[in-house]
Design an enzyme around this catalytic site. Structure first.
Site, PDB file in Angstrom:
ATOM      1  N   GLU A   1      42.376  38.874  34.053  1.00 59.25           N
ATOM      2  CA  GLU A   1      43.412  39.043  35.082  1.00 59.25           C
ATOM      3  C   GLU A   1      42.913  38.297  36.307  1.00 59.25           C
ATOM      4  O   GLU A   1      41.967  38.719  36.970  1.00 59.25           O
ATOM      5  CB  GLU A   1      43.626  40.530  35.364  1.00 59.25           C
ATOM      6  CG  GLU A   1      44.870  40.805  36.190  1.00 59.25           C
ATOM      7  CD  GLU A   1      44.539  41.137  37.625  1.00 59.25           C
ATOM      8  OE1 GLU A   1      44.462  40.181  38.430  1.00 59.25           O
ATOM      9  OE2 GLU A   1      44.349  42.310  37.922  1.00 59.25           O
TER      10      GLU A   1
ATOM     11  N   CYS B   1      45.801  40.997  44.118  1.00 59.59           N
ATOM     12  CA  CYS B   1      46.116  39.883  43.230  1.00 59.59           C
ATOM     13  C   CYS B   1      47.611  39.723  43.021  1.00 59.59           C
ATOM     14  O   CYS B   1      48.076  38.639  42.656  1.00 59.59           O
ATOM     15  CB  CYS B   1      45.410  40.069  41.895  1.00 59.59           C
ATOM     16  SG  CYS B   1      45.750  41.664  41.114  1.00 59.59           S
TER      17      CYS B   1
END
Length: 447
Positions: free
Chosen positions: A188, A222
């Site tokens: 990720e 993020c």
């Protein structure tokens, strides 16, 4: 199953009993307000634990599948096996959430787990290293601490699965190390998440949600909107609303607000501060290195080639990139690496749906920011350069589960098997094909 439940319940007790210590660690590391820490670092982890406990029996059960005619009397199913020993490497920005959410999935799937928290969030790392192992069976769970050298040495070992969340650069290093052992992994990695704002929009509502999404954890998320993309006219209407939202949320001096966080360290502070040289400051721009403070900032007149449009911001600085219209916005988004998230704001659902249909990203949210990550039933993960693999709820369980295809047959009925044995004949082939071929349900003819 009972053993897995015991370990998950132990994690639940840790979250409940050490809630104050967790919030204190987050505040010490990132100046995170307790509101944010309780909402995501504690609340979302507890949601994961409770979802796993509620569904574990169903998730673990063998999944029986359709059979063909030749295997009518057989048992065909998918067995949910653990991979074995899992390594979870987590980043600094959400030290508990991004460590413990994948941990829930790995434990629910029956794996042993080693976690490596980020050394940058020192207080959170210390709490997990010193306290968390007291709640788990040491034969099942361990914490490893240290910096880059420790991570490098750790990756020299052969794991059965690796999950990493963090930067693209380190992600490539993790993937290279995993490749030496042919270890499967989930990455990720974030990216430059676009946020399209349409001319047909409730600008104040959009501004409120964009400012919240960009300022949450001081932009160190993020999934935060990385840049706004819109027309010049839309920019002129949006900026006053962004200014109003910032003032409403954090007052005239956000540095004095208890609800606005700080950059994790001096290095990250200086990196984000350097991005303020791009374009022109329309809102904010104030910094204080001694406090690692960067004000909620909006930049205009940014150019595509400037650093702020070439790297993930990961801070409370929002550039606005202007285009001629929706078509050009979609073209620009598609010319870049596929992001972890994409956002679109419009009162016209067709516009939102067009951005969704014509772009590619790990996740998508229409008319809001970040909120897709708060739903445990949605997968969280990237695509392309923003990563691959999914976590959250059932998706975490599936990520750390080897789906083992199984078929068990009886020892009798050998006459039925004889059609596949030599000597081969055309009649045997036709009989075998009749018993094994998959046929279309609704065949059609093109005229």
């Amino acid at each position: 199953m009972e053993y897995r439940r015991t370990q998950l319940e132990a994690l639940s007790r840790f979250m409940e009993e050490k809630k104050c210590e967790i919030l204190q660690a987050l505040n010490a590391d990132l100046r995170r307000p307790a509101f944010e820490g309780e909402l995501d670092e504690i609340g979302l982890v507890m949601n994961e634990v409770n979802t796993a406990l509620n569904n574990l029996e169903y998730w673990m059960a063998d999944e029986h599948v359709n059979k063909n005619l030749a295997m009518t009397f057989d048992s065909a199913f998918i067995r949910k096996d653990p991979y074995g020993v899992v390594l979870i490497i987590s980043p600094f920005n959400y030290p508990f959430y991004l460590t413990l959410v994948p941990l829930v999935g790995a434990i629910a799937a029956g794996n042993c787990v080693i976690v490596k928290p980020s050394e940058l969030s020192r207080c959170s790392e210390k709490l997990m290293a010193e306290v968390l192992p007291k709640y788990f069976d040491p034969d099942t769970f361990a914490v490893v601490t240290g910096g880059h050298e420790t991570t490098t040495k750790l990756l020299e070992n052969k794991f059965d699965y690796i999950e990493y969340a963090g930067s693209n650069t380190v992600g490539k290093m993790v993937m290279t190390a995993a490749a030496k052992h042919l270890t499967p992994l989930t990455l990720e990695l974030g990216g430059k998440n676009p946020c399209y704002v349409d001319s047909c929009c409730d600008f104040q509502n959009a501004a409120n949600r964009i400012v919240w999404g960009k300022s949450y954890n001081a932009g160190q998320a993020c999934t935060a909107p990385d840049y706004v993309i819109c027309t010049a006219d839309t920019q002129d209407r949006l900026i006053p609303c962004l200014r109003q939202a910032i003032r409403c949320f954090y007052g005239c001096n956000p540095q004095e607000s208890p609800d606005f966080g700080r950059m994790i360290n001096d290095e990250h502070f200086r990196r984000v501060r350097a991005l303020l040289d791009c374009g022109q400051v329309a809102i904010g721009g104030e910094t204080d290195e001694s406090d690692r403070y960067i004000a909620p900032t909006v930049l205009v007149n940014v150019k595509e080639w400037e650093p702020i449009m070439q790297q993930e911001v990961f801070g409370p600085v929002l550039p606005i990139f202007t285009v001629a219209g929706l078509d050009e916005a979609i073209q620009y988004i598609n010319s870049k690496d596929r992001p972890l998230a994409a956002y679109a704001f419009s009162c016209d659902h067709q516009v939102v749906n067009r951005v969704l249909a014509c772009t590619s990203s790990g996740g998508f949210c229409g008319n809001d920011c970040l909120m897709q990550a708060f739903l445990v039933s949605l997968p969280h993960g990237g695509i392309g350069c923003s990563g691959f693999g999914k976590i959250n709820g059932r998706f975490s369980f599936d990520t750390f589960t080897h789906q083992r295809g199984c078929l068990t047959r009886c020892m009798g009925l050998e006459a039925l098997n004889s059609v596949r044995y030599p000597p081969y004949t055309e009649r045997k082939l036709q009989m075998l094909k009749f018993g094994t071929d998959v046929r279309r349900w609704n065949p059609c003819t093109l005229l």
